[in-house]
Design an enzyme around this catalytic site. Structure first.
Site, PDB file in Angstrom:
ATOM      1  CD  GLU A 162      -0.068   1.201 -12.074  1.00 43.62           C
ATOM      2  OE1 GLU A 162      -0.148   0.972 -10.846  1.00 43.62           O
ATOM      3  OE2 GLU A 162      -0.688   0.543 -12.916  1.00 43.62           O
ATOM      4  CD  GLN A 203      -3.111   6.341  -0.140  1.00 39.63           C
ATOM      5  OE1 GLN A 203      -2.637   7.309  -0.721  1.00 39.63           O
ATOM      6  NE2 GLN A 203      -2.975   6.170   1.163  1.00 39.63           N
ATOM      7  N   GLY A 257      -8.444  13.240  -4.120  1.00 34.11           N
ATOM      8  CA  GLY A 257      -7.872  13.266  -2.786  1.00 34.11           C
ATOM      9  C   GLY A 257      -6.362  13.062  -2.781  1.00 34.11           C
ATOM     10  CE1 TYR A 263       1.522  -1.058  -7.199  1.00 38.00           C
ATOM     11  CE2 TYR A 263       1.384   1.285  -7.710  1.00 38.00           C
ATOM     12  CZ  TYR A 263       0.978  -0.012  -7.921  1.00 38.00           C
ATOM     13  OH  TYR A 263       0.019  -0.281  -8.870  1.00 38.00           O
ATOM     14  CG  ASP A 292      -1.632  -3.437  -5.100  1.00 42.76           C
ATOM     15  OD1 ASP A 292      -1.460  -4.666  -4.930  1.00 42.76           O
ATOM     16  OD2 ASP A 292      -2.569  -2.979  -5.780  1.00 42.76           O
ATOM     17  CB  CYS A 335      -7.930 -13.100  -4.084  1.00 39.92           C
ATOM     18  SG  CYS A 335      -7.250 -13.749  -2.536  1.00 39.92           S
ATOM     19  CB  CYS A 356      -4.535 -20.744  -2.337  1.00 42.88           C
ATOM     20  SG  CYS A 356      -4.972 -19.601  -1.021  1.00 42.88           S
TER      21      CYS A 356
END
Length: 357
Positions: free
Chosen positions: A40, A45, A84, A123, A141, A194, A210
């Site tokens: 996780e 990112q 990173g 998160y 997220d 999505c 939706c």
């Protein structure tokens, strides 16, 4: 019909879709809280395709919390190289040591205890609680925020201003059991169906719930912010002496702290690369440049920056004094040191020169 009115139908359809359509990812084959935690943190990112090989190597190198806690910081950063946002690796390492000291090497299932660990924001706490321990905890997220905004027809940019409404929605649809699968299903839906661009609405298992799809405006939600990429030009000095190269460790900086790199820095307004090189060598090493020959140009993109590195082979009028965080390293040993991506490209270029000579 809205999701809030029929939460069980929504969660049932989503979970059924997930159990038939979920990608086969290595961290989905374990119930080990440590391995789930690592995955996780890596996935934040970073793309799934980039994480998979790094995760597999990481787990071989650090198979449990105890092994990670015992490792040297430089070893941890080297294993993280390429992902990173190195503060994530440092937080993993620090938290592993705290867990070994205070929780007997076991990740706690208590939300308050998790929140006190370095790197455990909302998160990560929710993801570990729900996926590793099956505790009913919503998470947000980028994918979940986008999916929720479209379902609720929330207009505007995908930022935290909508999170309270999204949390209320998630609390209404999050099932009492299978919370981990449900959270993963929402993230998977955002990644595969999505999507940010060209959403595959006809393949969506919950499209009847939706609101933006019903109004035909799903591709307008959320509004895409205009990204401004800052261009930075810098010089890098590759300095050789008796078969070794000079590298330095970044210290007391939030960005890339603890990583190693060649001397150099930004080209200031009005400077040529050569004048910037001379200035940086004096400022960083306290010695003067004797000669410089252009070696290569390296381009690298960070999230908000495009960095162009002008790389020079340099000789100095005198050898700089040894100092903390400064080493002379043989070319073949450079790969052992954790470096920023731009420096990694320079090392690759130096090694390629050896192979072609």
């Amino acid at each position: 019909m809205t999701v809030i009115q029929t939460p069980k139908a929504f969660s049932k359809k989503l979970l059924t879709w997930f159990r038939h359509s979920a990608r086969d990812l290595p961290w989905r084959h374990t119930q080990d809280p440590y391995k789930i935690w690592v995955s996780e943190v890596m996935l934040q990112q970073t793309t799934v395709s980039a994480v998979i090989p790094k995760y597999q190597v990481w787990i071989k190198k650090f198979p449990d919390v105890q092994t990670l806690a015992r490792a040297r910081a430089q070893t941890v950063l080297k294993q993280w190289q390429g992902l990173g946002y190195y503060h994530r690796a440092r937080n993993l390492h620090t938290s592993a040591r705290v867990i070994c000291k205070n929780f007997k090497g076991k990740l706690p299932a208590d939300p308050d205890a998790l929140r006190r660990l370095p790197g455990f924001g909302p998160y990560t706490v929710g993801a570990v609680l729900s996926i590793a321990f099956g505790i009913r905890a919503p998470i947000i997220d980028a994918n979940i925020r986008r999916v929720s905004m479209r379902i609720l027809n929330l207009k505007g940019a995908a930022d935290s201003r909508h999170d309270q409404a999204i949390l209320e929605f998630l609390e209404s649809v999050l099932p009492p059991h299978s919370a981990g699968d449900f959270n993963q299903a929402l993230m998977e839906l955002g990644a595969l169906v999505c999507r940010h661009k060209n959403p595959l609405c006809l393949q969506c298992p919950v499209r009847t719930f939706c609101e933006s799809h019903a109004h035909g405006c799903q591709e307008l939600i959320p509004v895409s912010p205009k990204r401004r990429i800052k261009n930075i030009s810098a010089v890098v000095a590759v300095i050789g002496h008796r078969g070794r190269f000079l590298i330095q460790q970044r210290r007391n900086t939030k960005l890339l702290e603890g990583l190693w790199e060649f001397p150099g820095g930004k080209i200031e307004t009005g400077e040529t690369p050569l004048t910037a090189l001379k200035r940086e060598i004096v400022e960083e090493l306290g010695v003067e440049l004797r000669s410089a020959r252009k070696l290569m140009t390296v381009d690298h993109f960070y999230t908000e920056f495009h960095v162009t590195l002008s790389v020079w082979w340099c000789t100095l009028k005198e050898i700089p004094e040894k100092g903390t965080g400064r080493k002379w390293v043989r070319k073949r040993e450079l790969v052992k040191y954790p470096m920023p991506s731009g420096s990694v490209k320079i090392v690759d270029g130096l090694l390629r020169q050896d192979r072609t000579e």
